[in-house]
Design an enzyme around this catalytic site. Structure first.
Site, short mmCIF file in Angstrom:
data_model
loop_
_atom_site.label_atom_id
_atom_site.label_comp_id
_atom_site.label_asym_id
_atom_site.label_seq_id
_atom_site.Cartn_x
_atom_site.Cartn_y
_atom_site.Cartn_z
N ARG A 56 0.85 -1.20 0.00
CA ARG A 56 0.00 0.00 0.00
C ARG A 56 0.88 1.24 0.00
O ARG A 56 0.55 2.25 -0.62
CB ARG A 56 -0.94 0.01 1.22
N TYR A 108 -16.57 17.27 -14.17
CA TYR A 108 -17.02 15.89 -14.39
C TYR A 108 -18.15 15.57 -13.40
O TYR A 108 -18.06 15.91 -12.22
CB TYR A 108 -15.82 14.97 -14.18
N ASP A 180 -7.91 19.79 -12.94
CA ASP A 180 -8.15 18.49 -13.57
C ASP A 180 -7.72 18.61 -15.04
O ASP A 180 -8.36 19.30 -15.82
CB ASP A 180 -9.64 18.13 -13.46
N LYS A 205 -8.42 7.73 -18.91
CA LYS A 205 -8.73 8.36 -20.19
C LYS A 205 -7.48 8.44 -21.07
O LYS A 205 -6.93 7.43 -21.40
CB LYS A 205 -9.37 9.72 -19.94
#
Ligand SMILES: *Cc1c(COP(=O)(O)O)cnc(C)c1O
Length: 390
Positions: A56, A108, A180, A205
């Site tokens: 992690r 978004y 973003d 994306k």
């Protein structure tokens, strides 16, 4: 907390897309970074290890991926997450109850949902404004404002914020400035150069570009922000697995090639939309009559493959998206294959209808993600779908 390697700022963009962040694998010299599919690492003795304790916290495949994207954005530090929204979640955890955020209104849909439906319950406050006009941001500021959250171009209205102007405002007041950059990618636009503190990506994306993983990324050059983000990444644990990091690391190697083709196809398709009168409104910043075309030219090196069209008739829009054959009807964007979507019922269904309508996101709006296929085939496909949808 992953810092880029001293050599990661060397070389031009295309070379960094292929090599940045990657070290020769010591056992065999494998040219490609291995998938370190492990949860833990052997320690030579108590407190004696190679810098890797638990996956992690650290994973070499993830580190290579984090360094590569940080390098492409011109940043010092990178933090990979399990999704774009997990990276926004980590960003909002930099704040505390009572803090106020000014966000773009047409962000978004899932970003809006996370802010409004999750973080308001923890005492954060949000004001959503049209960031095409800096005065709207200034009017929304309060003494509790801590963060400006900006998406440009926006999804799906393709509205721009002036990155440098917002940078000047945030720097004057000491706000955390988050951008973003999913749509433009660092190939076309680098927000850190305009004063952004953090750049966020849905790596699902364009950065990965092959529609075969879900991921997110944050990069920053601010050491204080990096310290805290590294702490949050480990403390909350929204990390990606090594397989997805490996896929994305492979995908990003061709980012410049893909973006050039997305851009070329976007321009060709947008020109066709204009000349064939398919839409009552065309939203593409590469068109000379886009109201923010000059700003787009100033802060972007290209316009990409995202185009939104208002067909003026909701029923026709619904028929149109079901008639295309090369463009697949699907959520998401930024892959090598072309996709078509209906934002009001798909990606932006979670945004309240009055807010959608106010920003022009009507039920007759469709969104194209132009892939890297041959532009002639894309245009022929849209042409037959347009005729068939009459
Ligand atoms: C898809 C998307 C997100 C969310 O990313 P996920 O990887 O789906 O969690 C955030 N911002 C933009 C602009 C997006 O397109």
């Amino acid at each position: 907390m992953t810092r880029i390697l001293p050599t990661d700022h060397e070389h031009a963009f295309g070379t960094r897309a292929v090599h940045a962040g990657q070290v020769r694998e010591p056992l065999s010299g494998a040219v490609m970074t291995p998938i370190y599919q492990t949860s833990t690492y052997v320690q030579e003795g108590l407190g004696r290890h190679k810098g890797y304790e638990y996956a992690r916290t650290q994973n070499p495949t993830r580190e290579a991926w984090e360094r590569c994207v940080a390098s492409l954005e011109g940043a010092e530090y990178g933090f990979a997450f399990a999704s774009g929204l997990a990276s926004l979640d980590a960003t909002l955890k930099l704040l505390k109850a009572g803090d106020h955020v000014v966000s773009g209104e047409n962000v978004y849909g899932g970003s809006h949902r996370l802010m409004e439906q999750v973080y308001t319950r923890f005492g954060l406050r949000f004001t959503f404004v049209d960031m095409r006009d800096i005065a709207n941001i200034e009017r929304a500021l309060t003494p509790a404002t801590r963060m400006i959250y900006c998406e440009t171009p926006t999804n799906p209205m393709m509205a721009l914020a002036d990155l440098a102007a917002v940078g000047d405002l945030t720097q004057a007041h000491g706000y955390l400035y988050v951008v973003d950059n999913t749509f433009a990618t660092p190939y076309f636009q680098q927000p850190l150069r305009h004063g952004a503190d953090i750049v966020l990506h849905s790596t699902t994306k364009y950065l990965n570009g092959h529609s075969d993983m879900v991921g997110g990324m944050l990069v920053t050059s601010r050491e204080d922000v990096a310290e805290r983000l590294g702490f949050i990444q480990n403390a909350a644990g929204g990390v990606p697995g090594p397989m997805d990091c490996w896929l994305a690391l492979r995908g990003v190697k061709t980012l410049p090639l893909r973006m050039r083709q997305h851009d070329e196809n976007g321009r060709r398709v947008a020109d066709w939309c204009v000349s064939s009168n398919v839409a009552t409104k065309i939203y593409y910043p590469g068109l000379a009559d886009h109201p923010q075309h000059d700003l787009a030219k100033r802060q972007m090196r290209g316009f990409g493959g995202m185009i939104s069209l208002d067909l003026g008739d909701p029923a026709r829009a619904r028929r149109f998206v079901e008639k295309t054959k090369v463009f697949a009807l699907a959520e998401s964007l930024g892959g090598v294959e072309s996709l078509i979507g209906h934002p009001a019922s798909m990606t932006h269904a979670s945004v309240p209808k009055p807010m959608r309508e106010a920003m022009g996101l009507t039920d007759s709006l469709i969104r194209l993600s132009c892939g890297i296929e041959d532009a002639d085939d894309l245009i022929a496909d849209l042409d037959q779908a347009f005729k068939a949808s009459r």
